[in-house]
Write a protein that holds these residues in place. Structure first.
Motif, PDB file in Angstrom:
ATOM      1  N   ALA A 492      57.390 -69.107  24.433  1.00  0.00           N
ATOM      2  CA  ALA A 492      57.987 -68.952  23.102  1.00  0.00           C
ATOM      3  C   ALA A 492      56.903 -68.946  22.047  1.00  0.00           C
ATOM      4  O   ALA A 492      55.834 -69.541  22.220  1.00  0.00           O
ATOM      5  CB  ALA A 492      58.989 -70.075  22.830  1.00  0.00           C
ATOM      6  N   ALA A 493      57.181 -68.267  20.939  1.00  0.00           N
ATOM      7  CA  ALA A 493      56.190 -68.146  19.870  1.00  0.00           C
ATOM      8  C   ALA A 493      56.862 -68.149  18.509  1.00  0.00           C
ATOM      9  O   ALA A 493      57.958 -67.599  18.336  1.00  0.00           O
ATOM     10  CB  ALA A 493      55.383 -66.859  20.038  1.00  0.00           C
ATOM     11  N   LEU A 494      56.208 -68.788  17.553  1.00  0.00           N
ATOM     12  CA  LEU A 494      56.533 -68.649  16.133  1.00  0.00           C
ATOM     13  C   LEU A 494      55.464 -67.771  15.516  1.00  0.00           C
ATOM     14  O   LEU A 494      54.266 -68.063  15.662  1.00  0.00           O
ATOM     15  CB  LEU A 494      56.555 -70.013  15.445  1.00  0.00           C
ATOM     16  N   GLN A 495      55.887 -66.715  14.836  1.00  0.00           N
ATOM     17  CA  GLN A 495      54.926 -65.773  14.263  1.00  0.00           C
ATOM     18  C   GLN A 495      55.187 -65.533  12.779  1.00  0.00           C
ATOM     19  O   GLN A 495      56.336 -65.346  12.368  1.00  0.00           O
ATOM     20  CB  GLN A 495      54.999 -64.414  14.971  1.00  0.00           C
ATOM     21  N   SER A 496      54.110 -65.552  12.028  1.00  0.00           N
ATOM     22  CA  SER A 496      54.134 -64.977  10.692  1.00  0.00           C
ATOM     23  C   SER A 496      53.776 -63.514  10.884  1.00  0.00           C
ATOM     24  O   SER A 496      52.617 -63.187  11.150  1.00  0.00           O
ATOM     25  CB  SER A 496      53.124 -65.695   9.792  1.00  0.00           C
ATOM     26  N   SER A 497      54.786 -62.649  10.783  1.00  0.00           N
ATOM     27  CA  SER A 497      54.635 -61.284  11.276  1.00  0.00           C
ATOM     28  C   SER A 497      55.174 -60.253  10.287  1.00  0.00           C
ATOM     29  O   SER A 497      56.123 -60.526   9.539  1.00  0.00           O
ATOM     30  CB  SER A 497      55.397 -61.151  12.604  1.00  0.00           C
ATOM     31  N   PRO A 498      54.582 -59.040  10.273  1.00  0.00           N
ATOM     32  CA  PRO A 498      55.099 -57.961   9.422  1.00  0.00           C
ATOM     33  C   PRO A 498      56.549 -57.581   9.725  1.00  0.00           C
ATOM     34  O   PRO A 498      57.195 -56.939   8.896  1.00  0.00           O
ATOM     35  CB  PRO A 498      54.155 -56.796   9.726  1.00  0.00           C
ATOM     36  N   VAL A 499      57.053 -57.940  10.909  1.00  0.00           N
ATOM     37  CA  VAL A 499      58.453 -57.624  11.214  1.00  0.00           C
ATOM     38  C   VAL A 499      59.390 -58.272  10.203  1.00  0.00           C
ATOM     39  O   VAL A 499      60.494 -57.777   9.941  1.00  0.00           O
ATOM     40  CB  VAL A 499      58.794 -58.074  12.651  1.00  0.00           C
ATOM     41  N   LEU A 500      58.947 -59.360   9.582  1.00  0.00           N
ATOM     42  CA  LEU A 500      59.790 -60.043   8.603  1.00  0.00           C
ATOM     43  C   LEU A 500      59.933 -59.253   7.316  1.00  0.00           C
ATOM     44  O   LEU A 500      60.922 -59.394   6.602  1.00  0.00           O
ATOM     45  CB  LEU A 500      59.214 -61.438   8.317  1.00  0.00           C
ATOM     46  N   GLN A 501      58.958 -58.407   7.010  1.00  0.00           N
ATOM     47  CA  GLN A 501      59.098 -57.549   5.838  1.00  0.00           C
ATOM     48  C   GLN A 501      60.307 -56.633   6.003  1.00  0.00           C
ATOM     49  O   GLN A 501      61.128 -56.481   5.094  1.00  0.00           O
ATOM     50  CB  GLN A 501      57.843 -56.706   5.624  1.00  0.00           C
ATOM     51  N   ALA A 502      60.427 -56.027   7.186  1.00  0.00           N
ATOM     52  CA  ALA A 502      61.546 -55.118   7.428  1.00  0.00           C
ATOM     53  C   ALA A 502      62.873 -55.869   7.442  1.00  0.00           C
ATOM     54  O   ALA A 502      63.877 -55.385   6.902  1.00  0.00           O
ATOM     55  CB  ALA A 502      61.331 -54.391   8.755  1.00  0.00           C
ATOM     56  N   LEU A 503      62.903 -57.048   8.050  1.00  0.00           N
ATOM     57  CA  LEU A 503      64.149 -57.828   8.122  1.00  0.00           C
ATOM     58  C   LEU A 503      64.618 -58.230   6.733  1.00  0.00           C
ATOM     59  O   LEU A 503      65.791 -58.030   6.376  1.00  0.00           O
ATOM     60  CB  LEU A 503      63.918 -59.069   8.985  1.00  0.00           C
ATOM     61  N   LEU A 504      63.727 -58.797   5.923  1.00  0.00           N
ATOM     62  CA  LEU A 504      64.095 -59.268   4.589  1.00  0.00           C
ATOM     63  C   LEU A 504      64.429 -58.104   3.666  1.00  0.00           C
ATOM     64  O   LEU A 504      65.376 -58.171   2.878  1.00  0.00           O
ATOM     65  CB  LEU A 504      62.961 -60.111   4.005  1.00  0.00           C
ATOM     66  N   ARG A 505      63.665 -57.039   3.770  1.00  0.00           N
ATOM     67  CA  ARG A 505      63.919 -55.875   2.912  1.00  0.00           C
ATOM     68  C   ARG A 505      65.240 -55.208   3.273  1.00  0.00           C
ATOM     69  O   ARG A 505      65.947 -54.684   2.404  1.00  0.00           O
ATOM     70  CB  ARG A 505      62.752 -54.892   3.029  1.00  0.00           C
ATOM     71  N   SER A 506      65.581 -55.224   4.557  1.00  0.00           N
ATOM     72  CA  SER A 506      66.856 -54.647   4.979  1.00  0.00           C
ATOM     73  C   SER A 506      68.028 -55.414   4.381  1.00  0.00           C
ATOM     74  O   SER A 506      69.006 -54.814   3.909  1.00  0.00           O
ATOM     75  CB  SER A 506      66.935 -54.644   6.504  1.00  0.00           C
ATOM     76  N   LEU A 507      67.951 -56.744   4.392  1.00  0.00           N
ATOM     77  CA  LEU A 507      69.002 -57.550   3.762  1.00  0.00           C
ATOM     78  C   LEU A 507      69.102 -57.236   2.273  1.00  0.00           C
ATOM     79  O   LEU A 507      70.206 -57.070   1.731  1.00  0.00           O
ATOM     80  CB  LEU A 507      68.693 -59.039   3.956  1.00  0.00           C
ATOM     81  N   HIS A 508      67.965 -57.160   1.615  1.00  0.00           N
ATOM     82  CA  HIS A 508      67.955 -56.868   0.184  1.00  0.00           C
ATOM     83  C   HIS A 508      68.576 -55.505  -0.101  1.00  0.00           C
ATOM     84  O   HIS A 508      69.398 -55.347  -1.011  1.00  0.00           O
ATOM     85  CB  HIS A 508      66.510 -56.916  -0.324  1.00  0.00           C
ATOM     86  N   ARG A 509      68.220 -54.512   0.694  1.00  0.00           N
ATOM     87  CA  ARG A 509      68.724 -53.163   0.481  1.00  0.00           C
ATOM     88  C   ARG A 509      70.229 -53.089   0.714  1.00  0.00           C
ATOM     89  O   ARG A 509      70.956 -52.442  -0.045  1.00  0.00           O
ATOM     90  CB  ARG A 509      67.981 -52.190   1.399  1.00  0.00           C
ATOM     91  N   ASP A 510      70.715 -53.756   1.776  1.00  0.00           N
ATOM     92  CA  ASP A 510      72.156 -53.744   2.054  1.00  0.00           C
ATOM     93  C   ASP A 510      72.949 -54.308   0.879  1.00  0.00           C
ATOM     94  O   ASP A 510      74.000 -53.764   0.497  1.00  0.00           O
ATOM     95  CB  ASP A 510      72.458 -54.566   3.305  1.00  0.00           C
TER      96      ASP A 510
END
Length: 562
Positions: A492-510
């Motif tokens: 298992a891993a905890l990551q500070s990752s660019p994937v979070l940009q897409a996740l957070l931006r998707s919520l904002h856009r919706d």
């Protein structure tokens, strides 16, 4: 010694994950353990001298969400005797046969009427865990309704706090909106009761290192969590606060208002929980937190019915038990605040979780042999509700591998060609080199435990027949019924990752594309529309913390989520 931690469990799905997690910790105490039980569990002596362990836990639940708990369980009220008749209720399973919903005498609902069973349970077991016995009692988990049905540890009477203003299930009276949750904690009586329980656990710690918050993200408990983390941040300044935003896999069923409520609760929860926490991690088997439905996360060697809370929460609990190991290790001096600070720099207080449950290892083979097959694609799955990502960069990560001991350090003849991984001597060095190869330039910490993740009952037996009793892979399934899987290796891993940009931006856009004025009842519950728009702007700003400057990749994420 880093010290002890107190856990807050806010909501029903948080209870589902917590019930499995406490069971995993209790199972680890049955033998030698590399994890300090005193970090999360309180040792107590019964009158007969037997030692038991209870969680340092404050669990907030709604009326009807707990069910009947035995005397060894927990209740915030004095027991009430019942001398009336007891009915047995039957549920029909998928095959059409009837089976007892509860094979025990039920004298009330701990969440409903403050009543307990007058019959005694074995020390250290809940009413349901003694009923379950093993996987044969619950072949699919279809009859498990509440987290108390598989709670296998006793709770302290200070643990359970039932919020009787709202119901766990029903068409009305549910805690649906963020503002309703905030209002609960603005009530002086409720706030005082919560603070009293927190002080009880905090004061009995020799050295309090911080708080773990397991919080439902999809309903009004996101508002409860916002106020709870704000309280912790203000009153326990300098202590670590790790918050896990939990979302079950559920069918939105075409109910637009329910879906909008979930989306708004999630967005507000992420903004407020991350603001007041040292680190915040969304954790779910849901394929998407946004409006666009995606298939749930699946693992190749478990037959998980993701829509069953009993199943999905078991997977998340195994990941959670592994992810939190760095500040629970007997051999480590790091605290939860150290873990948070290694990942949350530059305003990146939201992290993504990844896990392989089980980690795909062959018995007797080296870690280098196993990882050599994953040079282009990591062997874990994303548990933070976004589409599957190809391997890319990350800013920082904390990785834990468990269940791969010294017996797996020797090469497996003719299985894999030699690689650079084989030149390293220890399992820890192999993992560290692998991480530096896949994520060059990222700050990576790695921990290796020989102790696997226990999967003894009441953990569900949903494993592939390809797994051995110890959770390792076989070339083919045995022709005879195999023994139950008692433990599995987990990565298992905890990551500070660019994937979070897409996740957070998707919520904002919706949410930007929706007319939120269509949900006036959401705002009448206590959230001002102006405050909601401010939170949306904060969500957009938070997403920008994860930009990498790779415009092409960002555009691809935009297109994929449209």
């Amino acid at each position: 010694m880093p010290g002890e931690a107190v856990t807050l469990q806010l909501g029903h799905y948080a209870g589902c994950v917590g019930a499995h997690w406490w069971g995993l910790q209790a199972a680890a105490l049955r033998g030698p353990t590399e994890l300090r039980p005193s970090t999360l569990l309180r040792a107590e002596r019964e009158p007969g001298g037997r030692e038991t362990h209870t969680p340092r836990l404050v669990a907030l639940e709604l009326k009807g969400g707990v069910g009947a708990l035995r005397l060894s369980g927990a209740d915030a009220e004095a027991p009430v005797s019942w001398d009336g008749e007891v009915a047995t209720y039957l549920d029909c399973d998928s095959g059409g046969s009837s089976a007892p919903r509860d094979a025990r005498s039920r004298t009330g609902d701990a969440a409903g009427g403050g009543k307990r069973s007058s019959s005694a349970a074995a020390p250290g077991t809940s009413a349901a865990s003694s009923q379950l016995g093993g996987s044969q009692d619950l072949p699919s988990g279809s009859r498990v309704q509440l987290w108390s049905d598989y709670l296998s540890v006793p709770l302290h009477p200070k643990s359970l706090y039932v919020l009787r203003q709202y119901l766990h299930e029903g068409d009305c009276g549910c805690l649906e909106a963020f503002g309703e949750g905030e209002s609960l904690l603005q009530d002086p009586g409720c706030a005082e009761e919560l603070e009293d329980r927190l002080h009880f656990y905090a004061e009995e710690c020799d050295q309090l290192q911080g708080f773990q918050v397991l919080c439902d993200l999809h309903n009004g408990f996101s508002g409860v969590g916002a106020k709870v983390t704000e309280l912790l941040h203000d009153e326990y300044s300098g202590k670590g606060i790790l918050t896990w935003g939990l979302t079950p896999v559920m069918s939105d069923g075409g109910d637009l208002q329910k879906n909008l409520y979930r989306l708004m609760n999630t967005a507000l929860g992420i903004v407020h929980l991350s603001t007041h926490s040292s680190l915040f991690c969304p954790l779910s088997l849901r394929g998407s937190l946004g409006l666009r439905p995606r298939p749930p996360v699946s693992f190749p060697y478990i037959n998980c019915e993701a829509s069953l809370n009993y199943h999905s929460s078991a997977v998340l609990a195994a990941a959670l038990d592994t992810l939190t190991a760095p500040y629970r290790l007997c051999s480590s001096q790091g605290s939860m605040l150290h873990l948070a600070e290694s990942l949350n720099f530059s305003g990146r207080k939201v992290v993504a979780a990844w896990a392989a449950v089980p980690f795909p290892a062959l018995p007797g083979c080296s870690l280098a042999d196993t990882l050599s097959a994953y040079q282009q694609a990591v062997p874990w799955k994303l548990l933070s509700s976004w589409r599957e990502q190809r391997v890319s960069c990350c800013f920082a990560q904390s990785v834990v591998l468990r269940g791969i001991g010294k017996a797996s350090s020797s090469p497996c003849p003719a299985k894999q060609p030699l690689s650079a991984l084989h030149s390293w001597g220890s399992t820890q060095q192999v993992l560290q080199h692998y991480l530096h190869t896949i994520f060059p330039g990222a700050f990576s910490t790695a921990h290796v435990l020989q102790q696997p993740c226990s999967t003894l009952p009441p953990y569900p037996q949903f494993f592939s027949p390809l797994l051995t009793k110890e959770g390792f892979l076989q070339d083919k399934a045995p022709s005879y019924p195999s023994a139950a899987v008692e433990s599995v290796p987990v990565l298992a891993a905890l990551q500070s990752s660019p994937v979070l940009q897409a996740l957070l931006r998707s919520l904002h856009r919706d949410l930007q594309q929706l007319d939120v004025r269509r949900c006036p009842s959401f705002f009448s519950a206590g959230v001002e529309q102006e405050d909601f728009q401010v939170a949306l702007e904060e969500l957009r700003t938070l997403s920008q913390c994860y930009e990498t400057g790779l415009g092409a990749e960002d555009s691809e994420d935009e297109a994929d989520s449209d």
